[in-house]
Design a protein around this motif. Structure first.
Motif, PDB file in Angstrom:
ATOM      1  N   LYS A  44       0.828  -1.200   0.000  1.00  0.00           N
ATOM      2  CA  LYS A  44       0.000   0.000   0.000  1.00  0.00           C
ATOM      3  C   LYS A  44       0.869   1.259   0.000  1.00  0.00           C
ATOM      4  CE  LYS A  44      -3.898  -2.136   2.419  1.00  0.00           C
ATOM      5  NZ  LYS A  44      -4.717  -2.123   3.666  1.00  0.00           N
ATOM      6  N   ALA A  45       1.963   1.230   0.762  1.00  0.00           N
ATOM      7  CA  ALA A  45       2.859   2.388   0.798  1.00  0.00           C
ATOM      8  C   ALA A  45       3.485   2.641  -0.568  1.00  0.00           C
ATOM      9  CB  ALA A  45       3.942   2.183   1.856  1.00  0.00           C
ATOM     10  N   LEU A  46       3.820   1.578  -1.309  1.00  0.00           N
ATOM     11  CA  LEU A  46       4.365   1.735  -2.654  1.00  0.00           C
ATOM     12  C   LEU A  46       3.349   2.386  -3.585  1.00  0.00           C
ATOM     13  CD1 LEU A  46       6.307  -1.588  -3.400  1.00  0.00           C
ATOM     14  CD2 LEU A  46       7.261   0.714  -3.291  1.00  0.00           C
ATOM     15  N   GLY A  47       2.098   1.949  -3.494  1.00  0.00           N
ATOM     16  CA  GLY A  47       1.073   2.483  -4.373  1.00  0.00           C
ATOM     17  C   GLY A  47       0.768   3.946  -4.125  1.00  0.00           C
ATOM     18  N   LEU A  48       1.074   4.444  -2.924  1.00  0.00           N
ATOM     19  CA  LEU A  48       0.744   5.817  -2.565  1.00  0.00           C
ATOM     20  C   LEU A  48       1.903   6.790  -2.769  1.00  0.00           C
ATOM     21  CD1 LEU A  48      -1.304   5.078   0.659  1.00  0.00           C
ATOM     22  CD2 LEU A  48      -2.190   5.849  -1.527  1.00  0.00           C
ATOM     23  N   ILE A  49       3.013   6.303  -3.353  1.00  0.00           N
ATOM     24  CA  ILE A  49       4.118   7.204  -3.656  1.00  0.00           C
ATOM     25  C   ILE A  49       3.679   8.166  -4.765  1.00  0.00           C
ATOM     26  CG2 ILE A  49       6.485   7.352  -4.534  1.00  0.00           C
ATOM     27  CD1 ILE A  49       7.041   4.661  -3.325  1.00  0.00           C
ATOM     28  N   PRO A  50       3.896   9.469  -4.615  1.00  0.00           N
ATOM     29  CA  PRO A  50       3.489  10.422  -5.664  1.00  0.00           C
ATOM     30  C   PRO A  50       4.167  10.120  -6.994  1.00  0.00           C
ATOM     31  CG  PRO A  50       4.020  11.573  -3.625  1.00  0.00           C
ATOM     32  CD  PRO A  50       4.452  10.151  -3.430  1.00  0.00           C
ATOM     33  N   GLY A  88      12.494 -12.837  -8.460  1.00  0.00           N
ATOM     34  CA  GLY A  88      12.409 -11.952  -9.620  1.00  0.00           C
ATOM     35  C   GLY A  88      10.980 -11.562  -9.936  1.00  0.00           C
ATOM     36  N   SER A  89      10.068 -12.513  -9.857  1.00  0.00           N
ATOM     37  CA  SER A  89       8.657 -12.221 -10.126  1.00  0.00           C
ATOM     38  C   SER A  89       8.085 -11.276  -9.080  1.00  0.00           C
ATOM     39  CB  SER A  89       7.851 -13.526 -10.157  1.00  0.00           C
ATOM     40  OG  SER A  89       8.347 -14.398 -11.156  1.00  0.00           O
ATOM     41  N   ILE A  90       8.459 -11.489  -7.810  1.00  0.00           N
ATOM     42  CA  ILE A  90       7.983 -10.606  -6.736  1.00  0.00           C
ATOM     43  C   ILE A  90       8.528  -9.197  -6.938  1.00  0.00           C
ATOM     44  CG2 ILE A  90       7.986 -10.220  -4.252  1.00  0.00           C
ATOM     45  CD1 ILE A  90       8.226 -13.224  -3.866  1.00  0.00           C
ATOM     46  N   LEU A  91       9.782  -9.084  -7.370  1.00  0.00           N
ATOM     47  CA  LEU A  91      10.386  -7.772  -7.583  1.00  0.00           C
ATOM     48  C   LEU A  91       9.687  -7.020  -8.714  1.00  0.00           C
ATOM     49  CD1 LEU A  91      12.536  -5.641  -7.105  1.00  0.00           C
ATOM     50  CD2 LEU A  91      14.109  -6.983  -8.513  1.00  0.00           C
ATOM     51  N   VAL A  92       9.373  -7.706  -9.813  1.00  0.00           N
ATOM     52  CA  VAL A  92       8.672  -7.054 -10.932  1.00  0.00           C
ATOM     53  C   VAL A  92       7.303  -6.553 -10.476  1.00  0.00           C
ATOM     54  CG1 VAL A  92       7.615  -7.460 -13.186  1.00  0.00           C
ATOM     55  CG2 VAL A  92       9.920  -8.298 -12.728  1.00  0.00           C
ATOM     56  N   LYS A  93       6.603  -7.362  -9.682  1.00  0.00           N
ATOM     57  CA  LYS A  93       5.291  -6.935  -9.181  1.00  0.00           C
ATOM     58  C   LYS A  93       5.429  -5.713  -8.281  1.00  0.00           C
ATOM     59  CE  LYS A  93       0.834  -7.387  -8.381  1.00  0.00           C
ATOM     60  NZ  LYS A  93       0.643  -6.248  -7.451  1.00  0.00           N
ATOM     61  N   ALA A  94       6.462  -5.668  -7.446  1.00  0.00           N
ATOM     62  CA  ALA A  94       6.671  -4.515  -6.572  1.00  0.00           C
ATOM     63  C   ALA A  94       6.981  -3.260  -7.381  1.00  0.00           C
ATOM     64  CB  ALA A  94       7.803  -4.806  -5.581  1.00  0.00           C
ATOM     65  N   LEU A  95       7.740  -3.401  -8.468  1.00  0.00           N
ATOM     66  CA  LEU A  95       8.037  -2.257  -9.321  1.00  0.00           C
ATOM     67  C   LEU A  95       6.771  -1.739  -9.997  1.00  0.00           C
ATOM     68  CD1 LEU A  95      11.349  -3.543 -10.978  1.00  0.00           C
ATOM     69  CD2 LEU A  95      11.136  -1.751  -9.257  1.00  0.00           C
ATOM     70  N   LEU A 243       9.145 -12.497   2.496  1.00  0.00           N
ATOM     71  CA  LEU A 243      10.055 -12.132   1.410  1.00  0.00           C
ATOM     72  C   LEU A 243       9.449 -11.033   0.556  1.00  0.00           C
ATOM     73  CD1 LEU A 243      12.596 -12.581  -0.303  1.00  0.00           C
ATOM     74  CD2 LEU A 243      11.366 -14.435  -1.473  1.00  0.00           C
ATOM     75  N   GLN A 244       8.164 -11.119   0.263  1.00  0.00           N
ATOM     76  CA  GLN A 244       7.488 -10.088  -0.529  1.00  0.00           C
ATOM     77  C   GLN A 244       7.590  -8.725   0.154  1.00  0.00           C
ATOM     78  OE1 GLN A 244       3.331 -10.900  -1.364  1.00  0.00           O
ATOM     79  NE2 GLN A 244       2.887  -8.730  -1.666  1.00  0.00           N
ATOM     80  N   GLN A 245       7.355  -8.676   1.460  1.00  0.00           N
ATOM     81  CA  GLN A 245       7.411  -7.402   2.163  1.00  0.00           C
ATOM     82  C   GLN A 245       8.836  -6.847   2.207  1.00  0.00           C
ATOM     83  OE1 GLN A 245       4.786  -7.027   5.767  1.00  0.00           O
ATOM     84  NE2 GLN A 245       4.467  -9.205   5.426  1.00  0.00           N
ATOM     85  N   ALA A 246       9.829  -7.737   2.331  1.00  0.00           N
ATOM     86  CA  ALA A 246      11.215  -7.273   2.324  1.00  0.00           C
ATOM     87  C   ALA A 246      11.583  -6.671   0.969  1.00  0.00           C
ATOM     88  CB  ALA A 246      12.150  -8.423   2.678  1.00  0.00           C
ATOM     89  N   ILE A 247      11.154  -7.311  -0.124  1.00  0.00           N
ATOM     90  CA  ILE A 247      11.444  -6.794  -1.461  1.00  0.00           C
ATOM     91  C   ILE A 247      10.716  -5.475  -1.690  1.00  0.00           C
ATOM     92  CG2 ILE A 247      11.131  -7.234  -3.929  1.00  0.00           C
ATOM     93  CD1 ILE A 247      11.668 -10.169  -3.378  1.00  0.00           C
ATOM     94  N   GLU A 248       9.455  -5.390  -1.259  1.00  0.00           N
ATOM     95  CA  GLU A 248       8.708  -4.142  -1.405  1.00  0.00           C
ATOM     96  C   GLU A 248       9.358  -3.023  -0.612  1.00  0.00           C
ATOM     97  OE1 GLU A 248       4.306  -6.258  -1.996  1.00  0.00           O
ATOM     98  OE2 GLU A 248       4.951  -5.493  -0.046  1.00  0.00           O
ATOM     99  N   LYS A 249       9.878  -3.343   0.558  1.00  0.00           N
ATOM    100  CA  LYS A 249      10.585  -2.339   1.356  1.00  0.00           C
ATOM    101  C   LYS A 249      11.847  -1.880   0.641  1.00  0.00           C
ATOM    102  CE  LYS A 249      10.999  -0.123   5.350  1.00  0.00           C
ATOM    103  NZ  LYS A 249       9.988   0.828   5.857  1.00  0.00           N
ATOM    104  N   ALA A 250      12.546  -2.810  -0.008  1.00  0.00           N
ATOM    105  CA  ALA A 250      13.764  -2.453  -0.743  1.00  0.00           C
ATOM    106  C   ALA A 250      13.446  -1.562  -1.939  1.00  0.00           C
ATOM    107  CB  ALA A 250      14.493  -3.716  -1.191  1.00  0.00           C
ATOM    108  N   VAL A 251      12.352  -1.856  -2.671  1.00  0.00           N
ATOM    109  CA  VAL A 251      11.958  -1.019  -3.798  1.00  0.00           C
ATOM    110  C   VAL A 251      11.597   0.377  -3.314  1.00  0.00           C
ATOM    111  CG1 VAL A 251      10.221  -0.714  -5.606  1.00  0.00           C
ATOM    112  CG2 VAL A 251      11.233  -2.960  -5.221  1.00  0.00           C
ATOM    113  N   TYR A 252      10.870   0.456  -2.220  1.00  0.00           N
ATOM    114  CA  TYR A 252      10.532   1.761  -1.634  1.00  0.00           C
ATOM    115  C   TYR A 252      11.813   2.534  -1.299  1.00  0.00           C
ATOM    116  CZ  TYR A 252       8.085   5.118   1.383  1.00  0.00           C
ATOM    117  OH  TYR A 252       7.578   6.274   1.940  1.00  0.00           O
TER     118      TYR A 252
END
Length: 329
Positions: A44-50, A88-95, A243-252
């Protein structure tokens, strides 16, 4: 005495159950239906980035498990890996989730061979059935290129980083609880395609919690009448979800680090400044775990940013050239 023992046992066993919305104690629901998982707080935090000033063309060739660890087992060796191999698939989804698909133009590279094979089939079929010596660029345009590569992987999986438990018993009636925490760590770096320079790096970790509750009774409630009962309940946080949350945190973190280093920027600096300030405080260690969790909840409660449609033009246009070179020095 017999009635009192049964009442005490019933209360202990009920404590191991969950309480539903209706107030009744229920066992965990067993469902065979496929469901879409709920969004995590980091998602949710990723989706709300301006939105950015302009999207960054990015490529991911792989995000592998670099730990080499196998899943721990009490019975012996197992061939299952400790963490998911689909990083890799989780990272693409986070991006894609970053800014509601407005931050990155993601080009396919992990299965590039399959993509090139399909394009070759299209070329051969048009030559055979349409007699085209030169393929129409409108039917088969050139591939998009990336200005930034994302490299890295899962660099750590530590088991039993925190363990503990407690228990008590009286006159053959007792209760116990045990808990354990594991930690998964990911590393992510952004590399400039033009110069090969490592632009920025981020490391993120997520704990995996497991908890067990149990109650038991073993005593005589009357002459030649033995009461024996046992009940337990165990919860394990899914490794894939951690793992998904860790990758999403890294993308953020990669997005905020890039803004901080002037590699890219928000379209509206005032809208992105609170997020950047909070990230700086968290990176410096000025926010404790509770403050960070509260900040993430506040971000998740914010109204979603207005999404503007974006068209990906063919690579020969200036639009794609600027997207491909956004973060290249």
């Amino acid at each position: 005495m017999r009635v009192a023992s049964l009442i005490l046992l019933s209360s202990m066993l009920a404590g191991c159950m969950t309480v539903g919305d209706s107030g009744r104690a229920t066992l965990p629901e067993m469902s065979s239906l496929a469901v879409y998982p709920a969004q995590t707080q980091t998602q949710k935090a990723l989706g709300l980035i301006p939105p950015p000033a302009r999207p960054v063309a990015i490529a991911v060739y792989g995000f592998t498990d670099q730990t080499g660890q196998f899943k721990p087992s009490e019975t012996g060796q197992t061939l299952s890996r400790a963490v998911s191999q689909g990083g890799g698939s989780i990272l693409v989804k986070a991006l894609q989730d970053a800014g509601n698909r407005q931050w990155f133009t993601i080009v396919e590279r992990e299965s590039l061979r399959n993509l090139l094979n399909e394009r070759q089939i299209i070329r051969e079929m048009r030559e055979r059935y349409l007699g085209e010596a030169n393929i129409n660029p409108q039917a088969l345009p050139a591939l998009l290129f990336a200005g930034v590569l994302l490299e890295g992987g899962i660099i750590g999986y530590d088991s039993n980083t925190v363990t503990g438990g407690a228990g008590a018993g009286f006159l053959g009636i007792g209760a116990r609880t045990q808990y354990r925490q594991d930690t998964v760590t990911v590393y992510l770096r952004a590399v400039s395609v033009r110069t090969g320079e490592v632009l920025t790096t981020v490391t993120a970790s997520k704990t995996i919690a497991s908890q067990s509750l149990g109650a038991s009774a073993f005593r005589f409630v009357a002459f030649r009448e033995l009461l024996e009962a046992e009940l337990g309940y165990t919860t394990n946080e899914p490794d894939q979800l951690a793992l998904q949350q860790a990758i999403e945190k890294a993308v953020y973190g990669i997005i905020m680090e890039g803004v901080d280093l002037k590699l890219w920027d928000f379209a509206d600096a005032k809208a992105g400044w609170p997020l950047l300030y909070r990230y700086r405080e968290e990176r410096a260690g000025n926010l404790d775990a509770k403050a960070v969790a509260d900040a993430v909840k506040r971000i998740a409660a914010m109204p979603p940013a207005k999404m503007t449609p974006r068209r990906i033009a063919p690579p020969e246009t200036s639009q794609v050239r600027s997207a491909g070179g956004t973060a290249m020095r």
